[in-house]
Design an enzyme around this catalytic site. Structure first.
Site, PDB file in Angstrom:
ATOM      1  N   GLY A  10       1.966  -5.709  -9.001  1.00  0.00           N
ATOM      2  CA  GLY A  10       1.330  -4.430  -9.320  1.00  0.00           C
ATOM      3  C   GLY A  10       1.974  -3.290  -8.545  1.00  0.00           C
ATOM      4  N   ALA A  60      -5.907  -7.111  -8.972  1.00  0.00           N
ATOM      5  CA  ALA A  60      -7.165  -6.602  -9.544  1.00  0.00           C
ATOM      6  C   ALA A  60      -7.020  -6.411 -11.045  1.00  0.00           C
ATOM      7  CB  ALA A  60      -7.549  -5.266  -8.901  1.00  0.00           C
ATOM      8  N   TYR A 125     -15.504  -1.392 -14.655  1.00  0.00           N
ATOM      9  CA  TYR A 125     -14.472  -1.587 -13.627  1.00  0.00           C
ATOM     10  C   TYR A 125     -15.059  -1.289 -12.239  1.00  0.00           C
ATOM     11  CZ  TYR A 125     -10.505  -0.231 -10.658  1.00  0.00           C
ATOM     12  OH  TYR A 125      -9.623  -0.092  -9.610  1.00  0.00           O
TER      13      TYR A 125
HETATM   14  N1  LIG Z   1      -4.446   2.233  -9.986  1.00  0.00           N
HETATM   15  C1  LIG Z   1      -5.360   3.068  -9.493  1.00  0.00           C
HETATM   16  O1  LIG Z   1      -5.407   4.263  -9.830  1.00  0.00           O
HETATM   17  C2  LIG Z   1      -6.335   2.577  -8.453  1.00  0.00           C
HETATM   18  C3  LIG Z   1      -7.330   3.467  -8.014  1.00  0.00           C
HETATM   19  C4  LIG Z   1      -8.239   3.032  -7.060  1.00  0.00           C
HETATM   20  C5  LIG Z   1      -8.139   1.745  -6.538  1.00  0.00           C
HETATM   21  N2  LIG Z   1      -7.178   0.913  -6.998  1.00  0.00           N
HETATM   22  C6  LIG Z   1      -7.144  -0.448  -6.463  1.00  0.00           C
HETATM   23  O2  LIG Z   1      -5.904  -0.644  -5.803  1.00  0.00           O
HETATM   24  C7  LIG Z   1      -5.502  -2.005  -5.930  1.00  0.00           C
HETATM   25  C8  LIG Z   1      -4.091  -2.088  -6.452  1.00  0.00           C
HETATM   26  O3  LIG Z   1      -4.053  -1.504  -7.753  1.00  0.00           O
HETATM   27  P1  LIG Z   1      -2.697  -1.111  -8.468  1.00  0.00           P
HETATM   28  O4  LIG Z   1      -2.734   0.334  -8.723  1.00  0.00           O
HETATM   29  O5  LIG Z   1      -1.542  -1.705  -7.756  1.00  0.00           O
HETATM   30  O6  LIG Z   1      -2.937  -1.845  -9.852  1.00  0.00           O
HETATM   31  P2  LIG Z   1      -1.909  -2.577 -10.809  1.00  0.00           P
HETATM   32  O7  LIG Z   1      -0.587  -1.928 -10.764  1.00  0.00           O
HETATM   33  O8  LIG Z   1      -2.606  -2.712 -12.111  1.00  0.00           O
HETATM   34  O9  LIG Z   1      -1.766  -3.993 -10.124  1.00  0.00           O
HETATM   35  C9  LIG Z   1      -2.781  -4.944 -10.170  1.00  0.00           C
HETATM   36  C10 LIG Z   1      -2.129  -6.294 -10.122  1.00  0.00           C
HETATM   37  O10 LIG Z   1      -3.165  -7.263 -10.259  1.00  0.00           O
HETATM   38  C11 LIG Z   1      -2.692  -8.236 -11.133  1.00  0.00           C
HETATM   39  N3  LIG Z   1      -3.746  -8.933 -11.849  1.00  0.00           N
HETATM   40  C12 LIG Z   1      -4.473  -8.538 -12.915  1.00  0.00           C
HETATM   41  N4  LIG Z   1      -5.268  -9.526 -13.314  1.00  0.00           N
HETATM   42  C13 LIG Z   1      -5.028 -10.566 -12.489  1.00  0.00           C
HETATM   43  C14 LIG Z   1      -5.512 -11.884 -12.404  1.00  0.00           C
HETATM   44  N5  LIG Z   1      -6.403 -12.376 -13.292  1.00  0.00           N
HETATM   45  N6  LIG Z   1      -5.045 -12.671 -11.428  1.00  0.00           N
HETATM   46  C15 LIG Z   1      -4.117 -12.230 -10.562  1.00  0.00           C
HETATM   47  N7  LIG Z   1      -3.611 -11.015 -10.587  1.00  0.00           N
HETATM   48  C16 LIG Z   1      -4.056 -10.186 -11.556  1.00  0.00           C
HETATM   49  C17 LIG Z   1      -1.797  -7.546 -12.128  1.00  0.00           C
HETATM   50  O11 LIG Z   1      -0.924  -8.522 -12.636  1.00  0.00           O
HETATM   51  P3  LIG Z   1       0.056  -8.251 -13.876  1.00  0.00           P
HETATM   52  O12 LIG Z   1       1.192  -7.484 -13.266  1.00  0.00           O
HETATM   53  O13 LIG Z   1       0.415  -9.618 -14.324  1.00  0.00           O
HETATM   54  O14 LIG Z   1      -0.752  -7.475 -14.850  1.00  0.00           O
HETATM   55  C18 LIG Z   1      -1.130  -6.512 -11.253  1.00  0.00           C
HETATM   56  O15 LIG Z   1       0.073  -7.016 -10.732  1.00  0.00           O
HETATM   57  C19 LIG Z   1      -6.551  -2.667  -6.813  1.00  0.00           C
HETATM   58  O16 LIG Z   1      -7.506  -3.305  -6.013  1.00  0.00           O
HETATM   59  C20 LIG Z   1      -7.208  -1.521  -7.532  1.00  0.00           C
HETATM   60  O17 LIG Z   1      -8.529  -1.817  -7.913  1.00  0.00           O
HETATM   61  C21 LIG Z   1      -6.261   1.297  -7.933  1.00  0.00           C
END
Ligand SMILES: NC(=O)c1ccc[n+]([C@@H]2O[C@H](COP(=O)([O-])OP(=O)(O)OC[C@H]3O[C@@H](n4cnc5c(N)ncnc54)[C@H](OP(=O)(O)O)[C@@H]3O)[C@@H](O)[C@H]2O)c1
Length: 305
Positions: A10, A60, A125
């Site tokens: 991610g 996530a 979510y």
């Molecule tokens: N993105 C935002 O704006 C945001 C805002 C607030 C908080 N956050 C939090 O920050 C953290 C990192 O988010 P991010 O932005 O890096 O999100 P991201 O780019 O969507 O990365 C999430 C990762 O989790 C993996 N994932 C999804 N389903 C899964 C499963 N069943 N088992 C194992 N892995 C799985 C995805 O895998 P794939 O690559 O295979 O899909 C992806 O690599 C998360 O906890 C998120 O809730 C994010």
């Protein structure tokens, strides 16, 4: 220091792969293929096999719209499985650094949210992430939970890269002006995590608990987009940048409700670290310059497609 990272493919996971690659640190970085959070036994087994000194969870279910369609899956990945991860880590006395979201709040506030403000998610979510927070806190005394917001990077699929993609195709881009939050660069979150791991290695302890972890200075999505286009134009990614039209959320209907105001007050983390996260503007510039040079670390070569 042996570190086990989940969610390694991610935005934050990839940035962590770079930030946690340090002399003397042994990083095992697992993506969904090797550790699927819809299968808690698999995740538990990874911890038992790896026996790390610290676990970082960047995995996530982050598809906010998708979480409305499959709330049970979002709840499993962001909630129940985080509970299982916390339980095995507590049993093995391994600290956990976990990530959560500003979407645990309902967005009706009028000042930046602090860690002890009441939570009340308005979409599936947010509810699933809150469940994960609660299960973690309930079973593990040695955790750091970093609530972050509006995460961007050079990876496809986030707000910044979406704006660049759309901006390359249109002369006018409509962006909502009535959602306010704190954009946060994935690289800055990863640097914070690396700093925490460093301290844990040095002192064998951390000020455990819940922290808000966002860049300072809230802005609206409209303002965020304008900064992105200004930096993109400066970096030569868009020539010219499109005009940004401010619209209301009701003109851009989505399946999942978004909090209108979800700025996070990160002063507790600032105090713990001794410095704030960098301003998000710096992250935008870094990403735009790296994309212009095609030099985004660990990133896809088709970033603008
Ligand atoms: N993105 C935002 O704006 C945001 C805002 C607030 C908080 N956050 C939090 O920050 C953290 C990192 O988010 P991010 O932005 O890096 O999100 P991201 O780019 O969507 O990365 C999430 C990762 O989790 C993996 N994932 C999804 N389903 C899964 C499963 N069943 N088992 C194992 N892995 C799985 C995805 O895998 P794939 O690559 O295979 O899909 C992806 O690599 C998360 O906890 C998120 O809730 C994010």
């Amino acid at each position: 220091m042996k570190i086990l990272l989940f969610g390694a493919s991610g935005q934050v996971g990839r940035a962590c792969r770079d930030a946690l690659k340090q002399p003397g640190w042994d990083l095992t970085a697992l993506s969904r293929k090797r550790a699927d959070f819809s299968c808690p036994e698999q995740v538990t087994a990874c911890v038992q096999r790896s026996r790390p000194d610290v676990v970082v969870n960047a995995a996530a279910f982050t598809d906010v719209e998708g979480a409305e369609k499959t709330p049970d899956m979002a709840s499993m990945v962001n909630g129940e499985c985080v509970g299982s991860l916390a339980a095995i880590c507590a049993a093995m006395d391994i600290p956990v650094i976990h990530l959560s979201t500003d979407f645990v709040f309902n967005g009706q506030g009028s000042r930046a949210y602090r860690e002890d403000d009441p939570v009340n998610p308005i979409n599936s979510y947010g509810a699933s992430k809150l469940k994960g927070e609660r299960l973690l806190r309930a079973v593990h005394p040695r955790y750091i939970c970093l609530r972050t917001s509006w995460v961007f990077s050079g990876r496809p699929g986030n707000f910044l890269t979406t704006m660049l993609r759309v901006g390359a195709q249109r002369t006018t881009v409509s962006v909502v002006g009535d959602q306010v939050g704190c954009p946060t660069y994935a690289g800055d979150i990863a640097a914070t995590i690396a700093e925490l791991v460093q301290r844990y290695e040095e002192f064998g302890d951390l000020p455990w608990g819940l922290y808000h972890c966002s860049s300072p200075e809230p802005c609206s999505r409209y303002e965020f987009a304008r900064h992105i286009f200004a930096e993109a134009e400066e970096a030569g990614l868009l020539d010219p940048a499109p005009w940004v039209k401010k619209i209301s959320s009701y003109q851009f209907p989505t399946l999942a409700a978004r909090p209108a105001y979800s700025a996070l007050d990160s002063s507790k983390l600032t105090e713990a670290l001794g410095h704030p996260l960098p301003h998000w503007n710096r992250g935008i510039r870094q990403v735009c310059q790296a994309l212009a040079n095609r030099a985004v670390p660990s990133e896809s070569p088709t970033l603008l497609n």
